[in-house]
Design a protein around this motif. Structure first.
Motif, PDB file in Angstrom:
ATOM      1  N   ARG A  32       0.533  -1.373  -0.203  1.00 38.36           N
ATOM      2  CA  ARG A  32       0.130   0.435   0.178  1.00 38.36           C
ATOM      3  C   ARG A  32       0.529   1.336  -0.103  1.00 38.36           C
ATOM      4  NH1 ARG A  32      -3.563   2.540   4.772  1.00 38.36           N
ATOM      5  NH2 ARG A  32      -4.765   3.528   3.842  1.00 38.36           N
ATOM      6  N   THR A  52      -1.215  -1.260  -4.161  1.00 42.63           N
ATOM      7  CA  THR A  52      -2.063  -0.253  -4.218  1.00 42.63           C
ATOM      8  C   THR A  52      -1.399   1.134  -4.081  1.00 42.63           C
ATOM      9  OG1 THR A  52      -3.530   0.075  -2.191  1.00 42.63           O
ATOM     10  CG2 THR A  52      -4.730  -1.229  -3.245  1.00 42.63           C
ATOM     11  N   ASN A  66      -5.601   0.083  -9.852  1.00 40.58           N
ATOM     12  CA  ASN A  66      -5.610  -0.141  -8.205  1.00 40.58           C
ATOM     13  C   ASN A  66      -4.456   1.283  -7.967  1.00 40.58           C
ATOM     14  OD1 ASN A  66      -3.253  -0.032 -10.327  1.00 40.58           O
ATOM     15  ND2 ASN A  66      -1.972  -0.844  -8.923  1.00 40.58           N
TER      16      ASN A  66
END
Length: 298
Positions: free
Chosen positions: A127, A183, A218
């Motif tokens: 992330r 992401t 994403n």
């Protein structure tokens, strides 16, 4: 280069002398240790007796003269009945000597190696949260935009000129954005669209690149419009990698924040700015408007 030093809510003077900054950080760690002792109602000699240390060592640690080991911190926290503080203090201690990494030292072998040094972190991060004030993030840069930016920093830092290899390495790093297991939440100030790296054609192509990457499933790309009411304003660009590290850059150094509490503050700052950003069609409209303005001047 510097695009990724200060606390997120206020601008603080940052010295460009890494050893001086590390010293200040060590002193700040000592103050936290002293506060734990005082909160526990212990004198220095009482803490020394509880830990089995000589009382002068307590003074050295509290004044930042000596750097504690991880076990020293665990022992200190146990004696002060503050075991819940140990992990955060250990992270702060580890950051004391590593939070500043001088660019000149790191670029002696050329910019290519600096570009490659971040690859392991990129590969293990799932992330990404990225905030930039006045540049396009490296992961979204075109080769021409990156070349213009790197050329400036090679000259500024008097680094070994390996521009072609550095650009190639920077472009190779971008493969992570096509990894569907990762992401990317990205916030750009409108100023980042208007601050040129290269000429007008370079900027037009760069803005086209942004319009392209923001369609990836994403990637969430938010633009913070100029002249809007907002709850928070960043004082420096920063990148949050999972929940493990925050990276910031200044002209002479890279800073890594690893304290859980500080990482939490940057995450909170990012969330507050996210609420002021525009996304999707509105974000695209801002990018296209800036393109039109540049094209009109070209």
């Amino acid at each position: 280069m510097p695009s990724h030093v200060c606390g997120p809510w206020q601008s603080r003077t940052v010295t460009t002398n890494p050893s001086s900054s590390a010293r200040k950080a060590q002193e700040a760690l000592g103050i936290r240790l002293r506060d734990l002792r005082m909160d526990a109602g212990l004198t220095g000699r009482e803490l020394a007796a509880a830990t089995g240390w000589h009382f002068t060592r307590i003074s050295k640690l509290e004044h930042g003269v000596q750097t504690p080991t991880d076990q020293d911190i665990r022992t200190w926290c146990a004696a002060c009945r503050a075991e819940d503080q140990a992990a955060d203090l250990i992270a702060q201690s580890r950051a004391v000597t590593s939070m500043y990494m001088e660019w000149r030292r790191r670029t002696r072998a050329g910019m290519k190696q600096l570009m490659l040094s971040g690859v392991p972190l990129y590969e293990r991060t799932k992330r990404f949260r990225i905030y930039e004030l006045n540049v396009v993030p490296g992961l979204f840069q075109t080769a021409d935009y990156a070349r213009a930016m790197l050329a400036v920093w090679i000259e500024f830092l008097d680094a070994h000129d390996d521009l072609d290899a550095a650009v190639a390495a920077k472009m190779a790093r971008q493969s992570v954005i096509y990894d569907g297991t990762k992401t990317f939440a990205v916030l750009l100030e409108e100023a980042s669209l208007r601050t040129w790296s290269g000429n007008a054609d370079t900027m037009l192509a760069q803005l086209d690149r942004l319009l392209s990457v923001m369609t990836l499933p994403n990637i969430s790309l938010g633009i913070l419009p100029a002249m809007i009411e907002r709850q928070a304003v960043g004082s420096a660009g920063f990148w949050i990698f999972d929940e493990t590290v925050v990276a910031l850059e200044i002209p002479t150094a890279s800073i890594e924040v690893t304290q859980p509490q500080e990482i939490g503050l940057y995450a909170r700052m990012f969330e507050q700015m996210s609420r002021a950003a525009v996304y999707g069609r509105d974000a695209r409209a801002i990018i296209i408007r800036v393109q039109s303005e540049i094209d009109g001047r070209n």
